[in-house]
Write a protein that holds these residues in place. Structure first.
Motif, PDB file in Angstrom:
ATOM      1  N   ILE A 229       0.874  -1.174   0.000  1.00 10.21           N
ATOM      2  CA  ILE A 229       0.000   0.000   0.000  1.00 10.21           C
ATOM      3  C   ILE A 229       0.910   1.223   0.000  1.00 10.21           C
ATOM      4  N   THR A 230       0.652   2.155  -0.908  1.00 12.60           N
ATOM      5  CA  THR A 230       1.499   3.350  -1.009  1.00 12.60           C
ATOM      6  C   THR A 230       0.795   4.608  -0.518  1.00 12.60           C
ATOM      7  N   GLN A 231      -0.523   4.527  -0.329  1.00 10.58           N
ATOM      8  CA  GLN A 231      -1.264   5.694   0.153  1.00 10.58           C
ATOM      9  C   GLN A 231      -2.470   5.251   0.973  1.00 10.58           C
ATOM     10  N   SER A 232      -2.592   5.819   2.152  1.00 10.71           N
ATOM     11  CA  SER A 232      -3.775   5.692   3.014  1.00 10.71           C
ATOM     12  C   SER A 232      -4.056   4.285   3.519  1.00 10.71           C
ATOM     13  N   GLU A 233      -3.037   3.636   4.061  1.00  9.96           N
ATOM     14  CA  GLU A 233      -3.249   2.316   4.666  1.00  9.96           C
ATOM     15  C   GLU A 233      -4.315   2.387   5.760  1.00  9.96           C
ATOM     16  N   GLU A 234      -4.427   3.550   6.419  1.00  6.89           N
ATOM     17  CA  GLU A 234      -5.440   3.715   7.473  1.00  6.89           C
ATOM     18  C   GLU A 234      -6.858   3.721   6.904  1.00  6.89           C
ATOM     19  N   SER A 235      -6.999   3.849   5.585  1.00  6.89           N
ATOM     20  CA  SER A 235      -8.315   3.850   4.946  1.00  6.89           C
ATOM     21  C   SER A 235      -8.780   2.456   4.532  1.00  6.89           C
ATOM     22  N   LEU A 236      -8.016   1.422   4.894  1.00  3.63           N
ATOM     23  CA  LEU A 236      -8.397   0.064   4.527  1.00  3.63           C
ATOM     24  C   LEU A 236      -9.458  -0.477   5.477  1.00  3.63           C
ATOM     25  N   LEU A 237     -10.413  -1.180   4.917  1.00  4.03           N
ATOM     26  CA  LEU A 237     -11.442  -1.876   5.672  1.00  4.03           C
ATOM     27  C   LEU A 237     -11.186  -3.367   5.469  1.00  4.03           C
ATOM     28  N   ILE A 238     -10.826  -4.065   6.544  1.00  2.00           N
ATOM     29  CA  ILE A 238     -10.428  -5.467   6.461  1.00  2.00           C
ATOM     30  C   ILE A 238     -11.534  -6.343   7.026  1.00  2.00           C
ATOM     31  N   SER A 239     -11.893  -7.376   6.266  1.00 10.27           N
ATOM     32  CA  SER A 239     -12.934  -8.315   6.667  1.00 10.27           C
ATOM     33  C   SER A 239     -12.343  -9.719   6.658  1.00 10.27           C
ATOM     34  N   GLY A 240     -12.238 -10.335   7.835  1.00 11.36           N
ATOM     35  CA  GLY A 240     -11.664 -11.671   7.951  1.00 11.36           C
ATOM     36  C   GLY A 240     -10.614 -11.697   9.036  1.00 11.36           C
ATOM     37  N   ASP A 241      -9.772 -12.725   9.012  1.00 12.96           N
ATOM     38  CA  ASP A 241      -8.729 -12.833  10.040  1.00 12.96           C
ATOM     39  C   ASP A 241      -7.369 -12.436   9.476  1.00 12.96           C
ATOM     40  N   GLU A 242      -6.348 -12.534  10.298  1.00 12.99           N
ATOM     41  CA  GLU A 242      -4.993 -12.101   9.919  1.00 12.99           C
ATOM     42  C   GLU A 242      -4.474 -12.836   8.680  1.00 12.99           C
ATOM     43  N   MET A 243      -4.775 -14.126   8.567  1.00  6.06           N
ATOM     44  CA  MET A 243      -4.194 -14.944   7.512  1.00  6.06           C
ATOM     45  C   MET A 243      -5.018 -15.005   6.220  1.00  6.06           C
ATOM     46  N   ASN A 244      -6.301 -14.736   6.300  1.00  3.18           N
ATOM     47  CA  ASN A 244      -7.175 -14.803   5.125  1.00  3.18           C
ATOM     48  C   ASN A 244      -8.254 -13.738   5.263  1.00  3.18           C
ATOM     49  N   HIS A 245      -8.174 -12.690   4.442  1.00  2.00           N
ATOM     50  CA  HIS A 245      -9.165 -11.626   4.542  1.00  2.00           C
ATOM     51  C   HIS A 245      -9.323 -10.858   3.235  1.00  2.00           C
ATOM     52  N   ASP A 246     -10.407 -10.103   3.164  1.00  2.00           N
ATOM     53  CA  ASP A 246     -10.704  -9.240   2.026  1.00  2.00           C
ATOM     54  C   ASP A 246     -10.460  -7.797   2.445  1.00  2.00           C
ATOM     55  N   VAL A 247     -10.033  -6.978   1.476  1.00  2.00           N
ATOM     56  CA  VAL A 247      -9.687  -5.591   1.769  1.00  2.00           C
ATOM     57  C   VAL A 247     -10.420  -4.656   0.810  1.00  2.00           C
ATOM     58  N   ARG A 248     -11.074  -3.663   1.406  1.00  2.00           N
ATOM     59  CA  ARG A 248     -11.798  -2.632   0.666  1.00  2.00           C
ATOM     60  C   ARG A 248     -11.311  -1.262   1.105  1.00  2.00           C
ATOM     61  N   CYS A 249     -11.676  -0.254   0.331  1.00  4.16           N
ATOM     62  CA  CYS A 249     -11.471   1.130   0.754  1.00  4.16           C
ATOM     63  C   CYS A 249     -12.590   1.480   1.724  1.00  4.16           C
ATOM     64  N   ARG A 250     -12.225   2.012   2.861  1.00  4.10           N
ATOM     65  CA  ARG A 250     -13.206   2.401   3.883  1.00  4.10           C
ATOM     66  C   ARG A 250     -14.097   3.555   3.398  1.00  4.10           C
ATOM     67  N   THR A 251     -13.590   4.377   2.484  1.00  2.18           N
ATOM     68  CA  THR A 251     -14.334   5.549   2.010  1.00  2.18           C
ATOM     69  C   THR A 251     -15.337   5.202   0.915  1.00  2.18           C
ATOM     70  N   CYS A 252     -14.878   4.563  -0.166  1.00  2.00           N
ATOM     71  CA  CYS A 252     -15.758   4.303  -1.312  1.00  2.00           C
ATOM     72  C   CYS A 252     -16.244   2.863  -1.405  1.00  2.00           C
ATOM     73  N   GLY A 253     -15.633   1.955  -0.649  1.00  2.69           N
ATOM     74  CA  GLY A 253     -16.071   0.559  -0.653  1.00  2.69           C
ATOM     75  C   GLY A 253     -15.486  -0.303  -1.751  1.00  2.69           C
ATOM     76  N   SER A 254     -14.577   0.235  -2.562  1.00  3.36           N
ATOM     77  CA  SER A 254     -13.982  -0.570  -3.635  1.00  3.36           C
ATOM     78  C   SER A 254     -13.315  -1.818  -3.065  1.00  3.36           C
ATOM     79  N   PHE A 255     -13.586  -2.966  -3.682  1.00  9.40           N
ATOM     80  CA  PHE A 255     -12.960  -4.232  -3.310  1.00  9.40           C
ATOM     81  C   PHE A 255     -11.601  -4.276  -4.001  1.00  9.40           C
ATOM     82  N   LEU A 256     -10.520  -4.190  -3.220  1.00  8.61           N
ATOM     83  CA  LEU A 256      -9.170  -4.057  -3.757  1.00  8.61           C
ATOM     84  C   LEU A 256      -8.439  -5.384  -3.925  1.00  8.61           C
TER      85      LEU A 256
END
Length: 155
Positions: A69-96
């Motif tokens: 991540i090069t910009q706004s790691e604090e804007s990540l929305l993580i769903s799941g556990d440490e080893m297996n999870h999905d990551v979205r933008c907390r602001t717009c909801g894009s599935f990254l």
């Protein structure tokens, strides 16, 4: 290994030093990833369909340490556990991307890449649970579940 299997249509080495950029829809989150993906597929499982709101999730897999991540790691929305999870933008909801395979790999959602990757999806996986309203119209192999779980449904 063939060029199609290595993900390189021009038969160049897949160990490219090229770096790709990606971002969410609103631009809050940005990332870089090596253009050295190990595989790419279109996943038709019900989880990916719900996560994307689409018929399938086109993704490319790469070792986790080859993406950052090069910009706004604090804007990540993580769903799941440490080893297996999905990551979205907390602001717009894009599935990254998704962290998979016990934390070892990243499945980058190809639609979030700004740059054109060398690799293209080489198969359809989990077609046993694909959306009944969607027809696959290409000639890529189709697997009932996952490529390692048996022969293609059709060729």
């Amino acid at each position: 290994m063939s060029a199609a299997m290595s993900g390189d249509p021009d038969n160049k080495p897949s160990g490219s030093k090229r770096t790709l950029t990606g971002r969410c829809q609103c631009g809050a989150v940005k990332y870089e990833v090596a253009d050295a993906f190990a595989y790419a597929a279109n996943c038709h499982c019900s989880d990916c369909r719900r996560m994307t709101g689409s018929a399938f999730k086109p993704f490319a897999g790469i070792e986790r340490d080859k993406m950052k991540i090069t910009q706004s790691e604090e804007s990540l929305l993580i769903s799941g556990d440490e080893m297996n999870h999905d990551v979205r933008c907390r602001t717009c909801g894009s599935f990254l991307y998704s962290i998979v395979r016990d934390g070892g790999y990243v499945h980058v959602c190809l639609g979030t890449l700004v740059d054109d990757p060398t690799i293209r999806p080489t198969e359809h996986i989990f077609v046993g649970s694909k959306a009944p309203w969607y027809t696959i119209n290409d000639h890529l192999p189709q697997y009932e579940r996952h490529v390692f779980e048996g022969p293609p449904v059709k060729q």
